[in-house]
Each structure stands twice: as C-alpha cells, then as structure tokens.
Write a protein that holds these residues in place. Structure first.
Motif, PDB file in Angstrom:
ATOM      1  N   ASP A 150       0.819  -1.221   0.000  1.00 25.36           N
ATOM      2  CA  ASP A 150       0.000   0.000   0.000  1.00 25.36           C
ATOM      3  C   ASP A 150       0.848   1.264   0.000  1.00 25.36           C
ATOM      4  O   ASP A 150       0.306   2.371   0.059  1.00 25.36           O
ATOM      5  CB  ASP A 150      -0.909   0.025   1.234  1.00 25.36           C
ATOM      6  N   PHE A 151       2.163   1.119  -0.069  1.00 22.16           N
ATOM      7  CA  PHE A 151       3.051   2.270   0.074  1.00 22.16           C
ATOM      8  C   PHE A 151       3.916   2.511  -1.174  1.00 22.16           C
ATOM      9  O   PHE A 151       4.812   3.348  -1.153  1.00 22.16           O
ATOM     10  CB  PHE A 151       3.944   2.083   1.305  1.00 22.16           C
ATOM     11  N   GLY A 152       3.664   1.758  -2.234  1.00 22.57           N
ATOM     12  CA  GLY A 152       4.419   1.938  -3.472  1.00 22.57           C
ATOM     13  C   GLY A 152       5.901   1.685  -3.296  1.00 22.57           C
ATOM     14  O   GLY A 152       6.727   2.287  -3.990  1.00 22.57           O
ATOM     15  N   ALA A 153       6.248   0.776  -2.389  1.00 21.15           N
ATOM     16  CA  ALA A 153       7.656   0.560  -2.055  1.00 21.15           C
ATOM     17  C   ALA A 153       8.292  -0.605  -2.796  1.00 21.15           C
ATOM     18  O   ALA A 153       9.479  -0.863  -2.634  1.00 21.15           O
ATOM     19  CB  ALA A 153       7.801   0.340  -0.550  1.00 21.15           C
ATOM     20  N   ILE A 154       7.516  -1.311  -3.597  1.00 19.47           N
ATOM     21  CA  ILE A 154       8.069  -2.464  -4.301  1.00 19.47           C
ATOM     22  C   ILE A 154       7.570  -2.463  -5.742  1.00 19.47           C
ATOM     23  O   ILE A 154       6.438  -2.062  -6.030  1.00 19.47           O
ATOM     24  CB  ILE A 154       7.685  -3.772  -3.569  1.00 19.47           C
ATOM     25  N   SER A 155       8.441  -2.861  -6.644  1.00 16.84           N
ATOM     26  CA  SER A 155       8.098  -2.887  -8.061  1.00 16.84           C
ATOM     27  C   SER A 155       8.849  -4.030  -8.725  1.00 16.84           C
ATOM     28  O   SER A 155       9.789  -4.583  -8.161  1.00 16.84           O
ATOM     29  CB  SER A 155       8.458  -1.554  -8.732  1.00 16.84           C
ATOM     30  N   VAL A 156       8.413  -4.385  -9.915  1.00 22.64           N
ATOM     31  CA  VAL A 156       9.080  -5.440 -10.678  1.00 22.64           C
ATOM     32  C   VAL A 156       9.923  -4.787 -11.759  1.00 22.64           C
ATOM     33  O   VAL A 156       9.412  -4.039 -12.591  1.00 22.64           O
ATOM     34  CB  VAL A 156       8.058  -6.415 -11.303  1.00 22.64           C
ATOM     35  N   VAL A 157      11.227  -5.052 -11.711  1.00 22.51           N
ATOM     36  CA  VAL A 157      12.162  -4.483 -12.685  1.00 22.51           C
ATOM     37  C   VAL A 157      12.929  -5.627 -13.343  1.00 22.51           C
ATOM     38  O   VAL A 157      13.535  -6.451 -12.655  1.00 22.51           O
ATOM     39  CB  VAL A 157      13.159  -3.524 -12.002  1.00 22.51           C
ATOM     40  N   ASP A 158      12.889  -5.699 -14.657  1.00 23.59           N
ATOM     41  CA  ASP A 158      13.593  -6.749 -15.401  1.00 23.59           C
ATOM     42  C   ASP A 158      13.228  -8.147 -14.912  1.00 23.59           C
ATOM     43  O   ASP A 158      14.074  -9.035 -14.816  1.00 23.59           O
ATOM     44  CB  ASP A 158      15.111  -6.557 -15.310  1.00 23.59           C
ATOM     45  N   GLY A 159      11.965  -8.319 -14.527  1.00 29.20           N
ATOM     46  CA  GLY A 159      11.499  -9.650 -14.163  1.00 29.20           C
ATOM     47  C   GLY A 159      11.739 -10.080 -12.737  1.00 29.20           C
ATOM     48  O   GLY A 159      11.521 -11.245 -12.404  1.00 29.20           O
ATOM     49  N   VAL A 160      12.157  -9.160 -11.877  1.00 28.04           N
ATOM     50  CA  VAL A 160      12.376  -9.510 -10.479  1.00 28.04           C
ATOM     51  C   VAL A 160      11.939  -8.353  -9.586  1.00 28.04           C
ATOM     52  O   VAL A 160      12.041  -7.186  -9.967  1.00 28.04           O
ATOM     53  CB  VAL A 160      13.861  -9.867 -10.220  1.00 28.04           C
ATOM     54  N   ALA A 161      11.398  -8.669  -8.412  1.00 30.95           N
ATOM     55  CA  ALA A 161      10.892  -7.643  -7.499  1.00 30.95           C
ATOM     56  C   ALA A 161      12.037  -6.881  -6.849  1.00 30.95           C
ATOM     57  O   ALA A 161      13.044  -7.474  -6.436  1.00 30.95           O
ATOM     58  CB  ALA A 161      10.024  -8.279  -6.428  1.00 30.95           C
ATOM     59  N   ARG A 162      11.891  -5.546  -6.749  1.00 35.70           N
ATOM     60  CA  ARG A 162      12.893  -4.681  -6.119  1.00 35.70           C
ATOM     61  C   ARG A 162      12.189  -3.828  -5.062  1.00 35.70           C
ATOM     62  O   ARG A 162      11.064  -3.388  -5.252  1.00 35.70           O
ATOM     63  CB  ARG A 162      13.539  -3.735  -7.139  1.00 35.70           C
ATOM     64  N   VAL A 163      12.882  -3.568  -3.971  1.00 38.30           N
ATOM     65  CA  VAL A 163      12.313  -2.786  -2.874  1.00 38.30           C
ATOM     66  C   VAL A 163      12.968  -1.417  -2.809  1.00 38.30           C
ATOM     67  O   VAL A 163      14.196  -1.298  -2.844  1.00 38.30           O
ATOM     68  CB  VAL A 163      12.502  -3.508  -1.522  1.00 38.30           C
ATOM     69  N   ASP A 164      12.137  -0.386  -2.722  1.00 30.91           N
ATOM     70  CA  ASP A 164      12.614   0.971  -2.480  1.00 30.91           C
ATOM     71  C   ASP A 164      12.722   1.130  -0.967  1.00 30.91           C
ATOM     72  O   ASP A 164      11.718   1.256  -0.266  1.00 30.91           O
ATOM     73  CB  ASP A 164      11.617   1.982  -3.053  1.00 30.91           C
ATOM     74  N   ARG A 165      13.931   1.091  -0.457  1.00 23.57           N
ATOM     75  CA  ARG A 165      14.136   1.107   0.994  1.00 23.57           C
ATOM     76  C   ARG A 165      13.655   2.405   1.634  1.00 23.57           C
ATOM     77  O   ARG A 165      13.270   2.411   2.803  1.00 23.57           O
ATOM     78  CB  ARG A 165      15.617   0.874   1.325  1.00 23.57           C
ATOM     79  N   ASP A 166      13.676   3.475   0.896  1.00 22.72           N
ATOM     80  CA  ASP A 166      13.233   4.752   1.457  1.00 22.72           C
ATOM     81  C   ASP A 166      11.716   4.761   1.671  1.00 22.72           C
ATOM     82  O   ASP A 166      11.211   5.373   2.612  1.00 22.72           O
ATOM     83  CB  ASP A 166      13.625   5.911   0.537  1.00 22.72           C
ATOM     84  N   ALA A 167      10.992   4.090   0.790  1.00 20.14           N
ATOM     85  CA  ALA A 167       9.530   4.089   0.876  1.00 20.14           C
ATOM     86  C   ALA A 167       8.985   2.940   1.725  1.00 20.14           C
ATOM     87  O   ALA A 167       7.866   3.012   2.213  1.00 20.14           O
ATOM     88  CB  ALA A 167       8.916   4.014  -0.524  1.00 20.14           C
ATOM     89  N   CYS A 168       9.777   1.894   1.919  1.00 23.28           N
ATOM     90  CA  CYS A 168       9.316   0.705   2.638  1.00 23.28           C
ATOM     91  C   CYS A 168       9.100   1.002   4.121  1.00 23.28           C
ATOM     92  O   CYS A 168       9.932   1.653   4.770  1.00 23.28           O
ATOM     93  CB  CYS A 168      10.330  -0.424   2.480  1.00 23.28           C
ATOM     94  N   VAL A 169       7.985   0.496   4.662  1.00 22.63           N
ATOM     95  CA  VAL A 169       7.684   0.657   6.090  1.00 22.63           C
ATOM     96  C   VAL A 169       7.733  -0.678   6.821  1.00 22.63           C
ATOM     97  O   VAL A 169       7.386  -0.766   7.998  1.00 22.63           O
ATOM     98  CB  VAL A 169       6.305   1.313   6.296  1.00 22.63           C
ATOM     99  N   ALA A 170       8.157  -1.730   6.130  1.00 23.47           N
ATOM    100  CA  ALA A 170       8.329  -3.058   6.739  1.00 23.47           C
ATOM    101  C   ALA A 170       7.030  -3.608   7.318  1.00 23.47           C
ATOM    102  O   ALA A 170       7.034  -4.268   8.351  1.00 23.47           O
ATOM    103  CB  ALA A 170       9.405  -3.012   7.817  1.00 23.47           C
ATOM    104  N   CYS A 171       5.910  -3.367   6.642  1.00 23.74           N
ATOM    105  CA  CYS A 171       4.633  -3.878   7.139  1.00 23.74           C
ATOM    106  C   CYS A 171       4.506  -5.384   6.950  1.00 23.74           C
ATOM    107  O   CYS A 171       3.717  -6.042   7.624  1.00 23.74           O
ATOM    108  CB  CYS A 171       3.469  -3.168   6.444  1.00 23.74           C
TER     109      CYS A 171
END
Length: 294
Positions: A150-171
């Motif tokens: 719900d925080f837009g902190a993860i996306s799929v790039v080149d076929g694999v999931a990546r986490v934006d550490r700045d946006a992640c809230v570790a829910c």
C-alpha cells in the motif's frame, strides 16, 4: 390537536425515553489513554506491528504498559517516542526495518523454464510446474508483492521484485503475498545482503542463474566476525554480527552477495545518480566482475 397527532407525539416520547435508558444501560466507557494513543498512530492498519490494526495496538498498549511502543513500522521512532510519552515508559529501540527480496534473478542473468501466458499472478504461475523460472526458488516477477504493498515501495524491474528502501515501512504485506517466501524483513542498517534463496547444488544453480549462491563458502571463510555461514548450500548473514565490512561480497565469485554501499557507488558512476530501487541486473553483473577481479 387531533388524536393521530397525539399518538405520534406519545410514540416519539416513549421512544426517546427508551433510547435514553438504553444509552445508560449499554454505555461503554471510553479509555482516554487508548484514544490518545490511537490519535498518535498513523492509521495505516497495515498489521506490521503484529496486531490487527492501529485500534488493536492502541488498546493493547493502554491495557498492558509492558507492550513495546516501537512496534509501528510506519510511524517509526517519532511515533514510538510519542506513545512512550503518553504511557510514561521508555520508547525502546526503533531501528528502521525494510523488506528484502532474496533473489536477484533478473531476465539477463536467469533462465525461464517455460513461456508463461496465464494469469498475471505469481501464485498462479507457481502452481504450474513450480513457476516460470528454471530456478525453483526464484522470483516469478508477476507482481503479487506489488499489488499487496500500500506504500508503493516495491516494483518489478527486469522480471524480479525490487524494494525501495526509502519508501518501505516493513509492514510485511509483500512477504505474506510472495508464494515463494522470498521476502523477509530485516534491518535497514544491514548493507551486505545475500540476494538468493536457492538451496540447490552449485552446478544446478549455475545452469539456472549466473548470480545465484553456489554454496562455495568463500564468504564464510573470509568473514572475520563469524557473521556468515553456509547452510543447505545457501549463505546467510547474521545482521547482529555483521560489521558491514564488505569482505564477503568481495569474496563472492558470482555476485550473489551485494554490498549496497558499493552498488550505490557503481550506480552513481554509471548514471550520475543512485536510483531508489535497489540493484538491477547490469549493476549486479558489474559488481560480480569487480569482485572476481579483486
């Protein structure tokens, strides 16, 4: 005044009396402490604190002052301090936590098992021959984790999931959504990460992915702090013991272990700025090459 009007007035009066009595009988006293705590909490209701939501966490804190005030991943240290102030207790440590995808098998470095044309769902793909990737432990890259965040902190790039550490809230919502159990919650301070979950033998790993952990134990032998151990052909870094020296990432022959500080420098050198999303396949290959040369 007609009889119908008198009847309506009488019925209204009786109803008013009944509602007044009911409000007194069924009155539930409001816990002012719980209300004050709830006002401080962000209202994300993500469940990252381990409770059903912000209301449940606030009520538990009010009822049991020994419950840690630092359980809210969205609010972080500032919210923990405010909760502690209301309760008159210590806030405790609130080190930032982040989600970590334990896979770096992007399209350029991993092989597919089949051409998948079914529903865009990792869960659905996993039910078909174990998934689309040749590596049975690999990220399917179809975005179940993205939909769960719900925080837009993860996306799929080149076929694999990546986490934006700045946006992640570790829910932890992404971790629950991943059918391969590739996502774990760990300290943001940990700068050396094993981006692999494969427990297959080294030969099988190399066939499926060029940046997978082959269980060679070079990282384990290199670490001077007993922070790295290889179990079931997979390296694990203990965040409590790790000093972020980066020696394990330099020793890794495949680039499965990435030093995020070094990766940031490589990206800045290549692109002039460091994007928020962690690690793309090209940078990983560059890091692996540099490790091998070192």
């Amino acid at each position: 005044m007609g009889i119908p009007v008198l009847l309506v007035v009488a019925v209204g009066l009786v109803c008013a009396i009944m509602l007044t009595i009911a409000s007194k009988v069924f009155y539930v006293p409001v816990d002012e402490t719980a209300a004050a705590l709830r006002e401080v909490l962000p209202g994300a209701n993500c469940g990252g604190c381990g409770f059903a939501g912000c209301d449940d966490y606030a009520n538990t804190l009010a009822a049991d002052h020994e419950t840690p005030c630092n359980k809210c991943p969205v609010g972080g240290p500032s919210v923990a301090a405010k909760l502690a102030e209301i309760l008159g207790v210590s806030a405790g440590s609130a080190d930032k936590q982040v989600a970590i995808v334990m896979c770096n098998g992007a399209k350029e470095v991993s092989k597919n098992l089949l051409d998948y044309e079914g529903p865009t769902s990792c869960k659905a793909a996993t039910q078909l021959f174990g998934g689309v990737k040749q590596c049975p432990f690999g990220c399917q890259g179809l975005g179940d984790c993205v939909a769960a965040c719900d925080f837009g902190a993860i996306s799929v790039v080149d076929g694999v999931a990546r986490v934006d550490r700045d946006a992640c809230v570790a829910c932890g919502a992404c971790a629950k959504a991943c059918p391969k159990n590739l996502i774990r919650i760990g300290p943001d301070s940990n700068q050396n990460v094993v981006f692999c979950s494969s427990k297959a033998g080294g030969a099988d790993v190399r066939k499926a992915c060029s940046v997978g952990c082959i269980g060679c134990k070079m990282c384990e032998k290199t670490c001077k702090f007993d922070a790295v151990h290889v179990e079931n052909n997979l390296a694990y870094i203990d965040p409590e013991k790790c000093k972020n020296c980066g020696m394990c990432s330099k020793a890794c022959p495949t680039g499965a272990i990435i030093n995020l500080k070094q990766l940031k420098k490589l990206k800045e050198k290549a692109h002039g700025t460091a994007p928020a999303v962690v690690a793309n396949a090209a940078a990983t290959q560059e890091a692996a090459t540099e490790n091998a040369q070192a």
